[in-house]
Write an enzyme that holds these catalytic residues in place. Structure first.
Site, mmCIF file in Angstrom:
data_model
loop_
_atom_site.group_PDB
_atom_site.id
_atom_site.type_symbol
_atom_site.label_atom_id
_atom_site.label_comp_id
_atom_site.label_asym_id
_atom_site.label_seq_id
_atom_site.Cartn_x
_atom_site.Cartn_y
_atom_site.Cartn_z
ATOM 1 N N ASN A 1 0.732 -1.111 -0.203
ATOM 2 C CA ASN A 1 0.089 -0.159 -0.111
ATOM 3 C C ASN A 1 1.137 1.214 -0.344
ATOM 4 O O ASN A 1 0.717 2.201 -0.032
ATOM 5 C CB ASN A 1 -0.796 -0.068 0.859
ATOM 6 C CG ASN A 1 -1.745 1.019 1.186
ATOM 7 O OD1 ASN A 1 -2.470 1.580 0.692
ATOM 8 N ND2 ASN A 1 -1.317 2.499 2.115
ATOM 9 N N SER B 1 -4.652 1.955 -8.590
ATOM 10 C CA SER B 1 -5.648 3.193 -8.017
ATOM 11 C C SER B 1 -6.498 3.590 -9.572
ATOM 12 O O SER B 1 -5.948 3.226 -10.629
ATOM 13 C CB SER B 1 -4.378 4.966 -7.910
ATOM 14 O OG SER B 1 -5.579 5.683 -8.293
ATOM 15 N N TYR C 1 2.318 10.118 -11.439
ATOM 16 C CA TYR C 1 1.593 9.066 -10.442
ATOM 17 C C TYR C 1 -0.184 8.089 -11.435
ATOM 18 O O TYR C 1 0.496 6.731 -10.708
ATOM 19 C CB TYR C 1 0.680 9.783 -9.549
ATOM 20 C CG TYR C 1 -0.457 8.976 -8.203
ATOM 21 C CD1 TYR C 1 0.221 8.428 -7.286
ATOM 22 C CD2 TYR C 1 -1.931 8.873 -9.269
ATOM 23 C CE1 TYR C 1 -1.054 7.399 -6.726
ATOM 24 C CE2 TYR C 1 -2.804 7.978 -8.168
ATOM 25 C CZ TYR C 1 -1.711 7.096 -7.151
ATOM 26 O OH TYR C 1 -2.719 6.120 -5.869
ATOM 27 N N ALA C 2 -0.164 8.498 -12.156
ATOM 28 C CA ALA C 2 -0.578 7.681 -13.011
ATOM 29 C C ALA C 2 -0.284 5.749 -13.381
ATOM 30 O O ALA C 2 -0.360 5.101 -13.821
ATOM 31 C CB ALA C 2 -1.792 8.575 -14.143
ATOM 32 N N ALA C 3 1.182 6.544 -14.304
ATOM 33 C CA ALA C 3 1.711 5.957 -14.355
ATOM 34 C C ALA C 3 2.063 4.706 -13.363
ATOM 35 O O ALA C 3 2.529 3.570 -13.846
ATOM 36 C CB ALA C 3 3.151 6.748 -15.462
ATOM 37 N N SER C 4 2.992 5.013 -13.084
ATOM 38 C CA SER C 4 3.078 4.577 -12.150
ATOM 39 C C SER C 4 2.279 3.233 -10.942
ATOM 40 O O SER C 4 2.541 2.173 -10.847
ATOM 41 C CB SER C 4 3.839 5.124 -10.434
ATOM 42 O OG SER C 4 2.702 5.738 -9.432
ATOM 43 N N LYS C 5 0.841 3.701 -11.086
ATOM 44 C CA LYS C 5 -0.185 2.700 -10.671
ATOM 45 C C LYS C 5 -0.683 1.944 -12.068
ATOM 46 O O LYS C 5 -1.499 0.473 -12.028
ATOM 47 C CB LYS C 5 -0.995 3.937 -10.384
ATOM 48 C CG LYS C 5 -1.310 4.590 -9.066
ATOM 49 C CD LYS C 5 -0.766 3.443 -7.597
ATOM 50 C CE LYS C 5 -0.682 4.084 -6.401
ATOM 51 N NZ LYS C 5 -0.364 3.742 -5.215
#
Length: 198
Positions: free
Chosen positions: A89, A141, A155-159
């Site tokens: 998490n 996410s 952040y979007a790419a990491s998720k």
């Protein structure tokens, strides 16, 4: 659902979804290991569980560092005897336009949100293979699925990476009786989200 006699590890357990998940696992009967880079926060979550008569311990770890991940997994096996569940998490973000993300910030986000999740997954799987069973849950996410309101593109790419690695890990680890899934929450007003949207 009962998790009696199960050992559950939650990263990012100091607050937000990690703290809430720690309570859910403990109330279902698991002994919960609360892990966070914020040791005071991890201790606070574990202490709150113990005050309710639930089994918990806390450890400090930087989940972006492989050596720290491995040290803490070894410690859990040494003290608890096994690891049945891991909830990966721990993560970071901030509200930012695509043109405002620097190289250092992009790398910092991916080091924890993608690299950290991978090596927590791999390390847990290595120990679960020897047990012949395990559950791995990765916190992704809706941002990783193209949600337009995500905090930032890095952040979007990491998720998105978390979603992809979960699918492949599930295919490859199923033969060892290890179940791998991801959760894709929408906007949840955790301390991290509140801080990132100021």
């Amino acid at each position: 659902m009962t998790l009696e006699n199960k050992i559950a590890l939650v990263t990012g357990a100091a607050n937000g979804i990690g703290a809430a998940s720690s309570f859910a696992f403990a109330k279902a009967g698991a002994s919960v290991v609360c892990v966070d880079i914020d040791m005071e926060g991890a201790q606070r979550t574990a202490e709150q569980l113990r005050k309710l008569g639930l089994s918990s311990m806390s450890l400090q770890a930087d989940c972006s560092q492989v050596s720290d991940i491995e040290d803490k997994l070894d410690m859990i096996i040494d003290t608890q005897g096994r690891l049945d569940i891991i909830l990966n998490n721990a993560g970071i973000t901030r509200q930012a336009d695509i043109m405002d993300i620097t190289e250092n910030e992009r790398d910092r986000i991916h080091q924890l949100n993608a690299k950290g999740v991978f090596f927590c997954l791999q390390g847990a799987a290595r120990r679960m293979i020897s047990q012949g069973v395990g559950k791995i849950i990765n916190m992704a996410s809706v941002g990783g699925r193209g949600f337009i309101g995500t905090t930032n593109v890095a952040y979007a790419a990491s998720k998105g990476a978390v979603i992809a690695m979960t699918k492949t890990a599930a295919q490859q680890l199923g033969r060892y009786n290890i179940n791998v899934n991801a959760i894709c929450p929408g906007i949840t007003f955790t301390p991290m989200v509140k801080k990132s949207t100021k």
